[in-house]
Design a protein around this motif. Structure first.
Motif, PDB file in Angstrom:
ATOM      1  N   TYR A   1       0.849  -1.182   0.000  1.00 18.83           N
ATOM      2  CA  TYR A   1       0.000   0.000   0.000  1.00 18.83           C
ATOM      3  C   TYR A   1       0.882   1.227   0.000  1.00 18.83           C
ATOM      4  CZ  TYR A   1      -4.095  -2.672   1.536  1.00 18.83           C
ATOM      5  OH  TYR A   1      -5.146  -3.538   1.630  1.00 18.83           O
TER       6      TYR A   1
ATOM      7  N   VAL B   1     -11.199  -8.721  -4.753  1.00 23.94           N
ATOM      8  CA  VAL B   1     -11.528  -7.315  -4.554  1.00 23.94           C
ATOM      9  C   VAL B   1     -10.273  -6.450  -4.686  1.00 23.94           C
ATOM     10  CG1 VAL B   1     -12.366  -5.622  -2.897  1.00 23.94           C
ATOM     11  CG2 VAL B   1     -13.499  -7.820  -3.109  1.00 23.94           C
ATOM     12  N   LEU B   2      -9.180  -6.927  -4.130  1.00 26.76           N
ATOM     13  CA  LEU B   2      -7.929  -6.183  -4.236  1.00 26.76           C
ATOM     14  C   LEU B   2      -7.024  -6.856  -5.249  1.00 26.76           C
ATOM     15  CD1 LEU B   2      -6.923  -5.346  -0.545  1.00 26.76           C
ATOM     16  CD2 LEU B   2      -7.726  -3.777  -2.293  1.00 26.76           C
TER      17      LEU B   2
ATOM     18  N   LYS C   1      -9.184 -10.270   0.965  1.00 34.36           N
ATOM     19  CA  LYS C   1      -9.694  -9.415  -0.100  1.00 34.36           C
ATOM     20  C   LYS C   1      -9.032  -9.736  -1.430  1.00 34.36           C
ATOM     21  CE  LYS C   1     -11.132  -5.769   2.950  1.00 34.36           C
ATOM     22  NZ  LYS C   1     -10.598  -4.695   3.776  1.00 34.36           N
TER      23      LYS C   1
ATOM     24  N   ASN D   1     -18.423  -7.277  10.764  1.00 37.75           N
ATOM     25  CA  ASN D   1     -18.741  -5.859  10.947  1.00 37.75           C
ATOM     26  C   ASN D   1     -19.462  -5.242   9.755  1.00 37.75           C
ATOM     27  OD1 ASN D   1     -16.556  -6.084   9.306  1.00 37.75           O
ATOM     28  ND2 ASN D   1     -15.414  -4.404  10.191  1.00 37.75           N
ATOM     29  N   ARG D   2     -19.871  -6.078   8.791  1.00 34.20           N
ATOM     30  CA  ARG D   2     -20.613  -5.546   7.653  1.00 34.20           C
ATOM     31  C   ARG D   2     -21.772  -6.484   7.327  1.00 34.20           C
ATOM     32  NH1 ARG D   2     -17.113  -1.953   6.347  1.00 34.20           N
ATOM     33  NH2 ARG D   2     -14.895  -2.416   6.168  1.00 34.20           N
TER      34      ARG D   2
ATOM     35  N   VAL E   1      -9.002   0.867  -2.388  1.00 33.85           N
ATOM     36  CA  VAL E   1      -8.465   0.596  -1.069  1.00 33.85           C
ATOM     37  C   VAL E   1      -9.669   0.478  -0.165  1.00 33.85           C
ATOM     38  CG1 VAL E   1      -7.119   1.489   0.830  1.00 33.85           C
ATOM     39  CG2 VAL E   1      -6.388   1.865  -1.525  1.00 33.85           C
ATOM     40  N   VAL E   2      -9.864  -0.702   0.359  1.00 30.03           N
ATOM     41  CA  VAL E   2     -11.038  -0.880   1.190  1.00 30.03           C
ATOM     42  C   VAL E   2     -10.689  -0.504   2.618  1.00 30.03           C
ATOM     43  CG1 VAL E   2     -12.761  -2.478   1.973  1.00 30.03           C
ATOM     44  CG2 VAL E   2     -11.841  -2.670  -0.319  1.00 30.03           C
ATOM     45  N   GLN E   3     -11.405   0.457   3.105  1.00 29.98           N
ATOM     46  CA  GLN E   3     -11.079   0.963   4.434  1.00 29.98           C
ATOM     47  C   GLN E   3     -11.691   0.087   5.515  1.00 29.98           C
ATOM     48  OE1 GLN E   3     -10.666   5.212   4.804  1.00 29.98           O
ATOM     49  NE2 GLN E   3     -12.341   5.384   3.375  1.00 29.98           N
ATOM     50  N   GLY E   4     -10.943  -0.036   6.580  1.00 30.56           N
ATOM     51  CA  GLY E   4     -11.503  -0.677   7.773  1.00 30.56           C
ATOM     52  C   GLY E   4     -11.546  -2.172   7.681  1.00 30.56           C
ATOM     53  N   GLY E   5     -10.829  -2.832   8.557  1.00 24.84           N
ATOM     54  CA  GLY E   5     -10.857  -4.314   8.700  1.00 24.84           C
ATOM     55  C   GLY E   5     -10.569  -5.001   7.405  1.00 24.84           C
TER      56      GLY E   5
ATOM     57  N   LYS F   1     -16.886   4.027   3.906  1.00 26.66           N
ATOM     58  CA  LYS F   1     -17.129   3.155   5.065  1.00 26.66           C
ATOM     59  C   LYS F   1     -16.622   1.732   4.811  1.00 26.66           C
ATOM     60  CE  LYS F   1     -20.752   5.544   7.429  1.00 26.66           C
ATOM     61  NZ  LYS F   1     -22.207   5.701   7.458  1.00 26.66           N
ATOM     62  N   GLY F   2     -16.161   1.479   3.606  1.00 27.02           N
ATOM     63  CA  GLY F   2     -15.583   0.167   3.314  1.00 27.02           C
ATOM     64  C   GLY F   2     -16.589  -0.884   2.868  1.00 27.02           C
ATOM     65  N   ASN F   3     -17.870  -0.520   2.805  1.00 28.89           N
ATOM     66  CA  ASN F   3     -18.878  -1.487   2.412  1.00 28.89           C
ATOM     67  C   ASN F   3     -18.785  -1.881   0.945  1.00 28.89           C
ATOM     68  OD1 ASN F   3     -20.320  -2.358   4.564  1.00 28.89           O
ATOM     69  ND2 ASN F   3     -22.277  -1.800   3.672  1.00 28.89           N
TER      70      ASN F   3
ATOM     71  N   SER G   1      -7.024  -9.506   6.575  1.00 32.94           N
ATOM     72  CA  SER G   1      -8.119  -9.051   5.722  1.00 32.94           C
ATOM     73  C   SER G   1      -7.628  -8.750   4.316  1.00 32.94           C
ATOM     74  CB  SER G   1      -8.758  -7.792   6.300  1.00 32.94           C
ATOM     75  OG  SER G   1      -9.355  -8.090   7.516  1.00 32.94           O
TER      76      SER G   1
ATOM     77  N   ASP H   1     -15.026 -13.564   8.251  1.00 33.35           N
ATOM     78  CA  ASP H   1     -14.144 -12.572   8.849  1.00 33.35           C
ATOM     79  C   ASP H   1     -14.753 -12.135  10.180  1.00 33.35           C
ATOM     80  OD1 ASP H   1     -12.189 -10.760   9.281  1.00 33.35           O
ATOM     81  OD2 ASP H   1     -12.665  -9.450   7.598  1.00 33.35           O
TER      82      ASP H   1
END
Lengths: 334, 263
Positions: free
Chosen positions: A13, A73-74, A68, A105-106, B259-263, B86-88, A64, A181
């Motif tokens: 990063y 995703v990444l 990802k 958390n999502r 860039v996924v933010q958070g966790g 928010k990373g969602n 994570s 996760d």
């Protein structure tokens, strides 16, 4: 062929360097100062179909980020990932259809509509045949005890209920791989137990492959056969949980209940390499290294000077084993 | 197509969950129509017509322009950028349909909600109460509808672009605000384009923004003849395609840098 194959995976990063002073912060608005941060550093792994793997490590170790990248995703900075021979980055839709994800958390559901409506949309998006959908739903409602909550909008559900709904959502399309996760973060023990049982059942009945990241080691111990420990983006340990326990458990704790405790009155504990953790009127807690000291030796020694009423010996749990390995790794000893 | 229908339906239902808040939204649009109506009424106190517009036509222009441009402050850009910061976005990227497909379904669902609960009822009511004119003819009404439909596609691409910029700035509040203000002015949502200096008006007429208010309103009022109307809609379609290609390229580039933010 392994279901998941990862070779020399690297993710870097660009991170803004902390400017330090306010004046420099103003300057960095126009010319930011970046530093390269390697979140994942040359990771290799192979995971077989039906395996349940605990992917653990301290916060910010790269867990994570790896997940990802596995899910496409990444984009990796370097290295290759193959899932059933496909590269996730280039076959995202194909891979998405075969994978399920649960984020503690999502949510994958739609916030304002009844959970059932969300499931209906997922059914269409994943093209789940009506029969499969009905059968799965029926089974999941029964296993997770969701009867009364699926007609309620998600925003009105408690954390535990939301999690249950999300876990069920991840399995509706019979995924081959599921990433979990922190699936039990913030849940009470009853909900944790239900969710763990559900995941175990999916693993046994459907041979779903799992990769679980969690800070709750009970999750890892009850769900996974294999543990991968990552620290500073590098794999430190990749082994069966039993083997990790055997290879790294060197310290044990022994607790005595004594009628009369001479060590509380200033008596020296005479066996070298044994640490006295706690000493009181009638109790004595010792820690010893299994390679150096034999438990019988301690028992004999203690019983010679006192009357033992009760005794218990505890090995280290996996959490403290991991903690020690990470500590050593940070000091550069592993 | 089934997938699209369900995504659309979900957006519709989500909007419906906030129906109470929506009444205030409608109220706001109604007030803005009234304000512009009285403003123009004052202008028409001393004259019969302005640049070919009668008072009744201007009233209709105000209604159409206020209703259409009330869409500029909504849309998917805010939610899209919220996903990013928010990373969602990670959840949305893991869905088995492309992100843009998902977003477009959502946008069309919201548009239909807008049409049903605000666009059509407010326009009809306001026209009757304030004394505007109806469409110049059935053909014009049809072309008007087409023009509005194409403009939603253009608006969608603009919203996606704003959301994508969020990938880099991680926040788009300022940008969404700028977007709605600029679109209102450039589309003819605040004042008709003919009030701009001639050269500027000429350029704006051919920009994609005009298609969101000025073109459909002019078609509705019969300011364009058949040929002109078809040409303007054709131009809009060309813009929709060009913008789409550009945004797709930008999307492919931006998504690599997520860039996924958070966790």
């Amino acid at each position: 062929m392994m279901q998941i194959e990862v070779n020399h995976l690297v993710k870097e990063y660009k991170r803004k360097r902390d400017p330090g002073t306010l004046l420099k912060a103003l300057g960095s608005m126009f010319r930011p100062d970046y530093e390269i941060f390697r979140a994942v550093d040359d990771i290799n792994l192979g995971i077989e179909k039906g395996e349940a793997v605990g992917y653990v490590g301290p916060n910010g170790s790269g867990k994570s980020t790896t997940i990802k990248m596995l899910s496409g995703v990444l984009t990796p900075t370097a290295g290759t990932i193959k899932i059933d021979g496909l590269e996730p980055r280039k076959n995202r839709m194909k891979i998405n259809k075969r994978t399920g994800v649960v984020f503690g958390n999502r949510s994958v559901l739609w916030w304002d509509v009844p959970v059932m409506e969300s499931y209906r949309v997922l059914q269409k998006l994943y093209e789940i045949p009506e029969k499969t959908f009905r059968d799965n739903l029926e089974e999941f409602i029964d296993l997770l005890d969701m009867e009364r909550i699926i007609q309620v909008p998600e925003r009105q559900l408690s954390l535990g209920q939301k999690m249950k709904c999300n876990i069920a959502a991840a399995f509706l399309h019979n995924p081959e791989i599921v990433y979990l996760d922190e699936p039990t973060i913030g849940l009470d023990s009853e909900s944790k137990l239900k969710i763990r049982r559900f995941i175990q059942k999916m693993n046994e009945d459907r041979h779903t492959t799992f990769i679980v990241t969690s800070h709750d080691f009970q999750d890892i111990e009850s769900l996974c056969q294999r543990i991968i420990l990552i620290n500073h983006g590098k794999i430190v340990i990749d082994d069966k949980i039993g083997a990790v326990r055997k290879n790294f458990t060197k310290k044990k704790q022994i607790t005595f209940d004594l009628a009369d405790n001479p060590w509380s009155k200033g008596k020296e504990f005479a066996i070298p390499d044994v640490r006295v953790l706690d000493v009181g009127e009638t109790n004595l807690v010792l820690e010893y290294d299994v390679e150096k000291t034999d438990s019988m030796e301690i028992m004999n020694y203690v019983s010679a000077s006192s009357d033992i009423q009760d005794v218990s010996i505890n090995g280290q749990d996996i959490e403290s084993i991991i903690r020690e390995i990470v500590k050593k790794d940070n000091q550069g000893e592993v | 197509m089934k997938k699209f229908y369900y995504l659309m339906r979900m957006a519709f239902m989500t909007k419906f969950a906030y129906i109470k808040a929506f009444w205030f939204n409608i109220f706001g649009t109604a007030v803005s129509i009234l304000i512009y109506y009285f403003l123009w009424k004052y202008v028409f106190r001393t004259r019969e017509e302005l640049n070919g517009f009668t008072a009744a036509q201007m009233t209709t222009y105000v209604i159409i322009s206020r209703v259409l441009s009330s869409q500029f402050s909504g849309g998917i850009d805010r939610e899209f950028s919220e996903w990013v910061y928010k990373g969602n976005i990670v959840v949305e990227l893991l869905r088995p349909v492309p992100l843009l497909y998902n977003l477009f379904g959502k946008r069309i669902g919201e548009f239909l909600f807008f049409l049903l609960f605000k666009g059509i009822p407010i326009s009809i009511l306001a026209t009757l109460i304030l004394g505007g004119t109806g469409p110049a003819g059935a053909g014009q009404l049809l072309l008007f509808g087409m023009s509005v439909l194409v403009s939603i596609v253009i608006l969608f691409w603009i919203e996606v672009t704003v959301g994508l910029i969020g990938f880099f700035t991680l926040n788009v509040w300022g940008l969404t605000f700028t977007k709605s203000a600029l679109l209102s002015i450039l589309s003819g949502g605040v004042v008709p384009l003919f009030l701009f200096p001639d050269e500027v008006a000429q350029v704006l007429n051919y920009m994609p923004f005009a298609g969101m208010v000025s073109v459909p309103a002019s078609i509705y009022l019969g300011k364009y003849d058949w040929n002109q109307a078809v040409q303007f809609i054709g131009l809009q379609i060309i813009w929709a395609i060009l913008l789409g290609l550009g945004v797709l390229a930008f999307y492919r580039f931006a998504i690599k840098k997520v860039v996924v933010q958070g966790g």
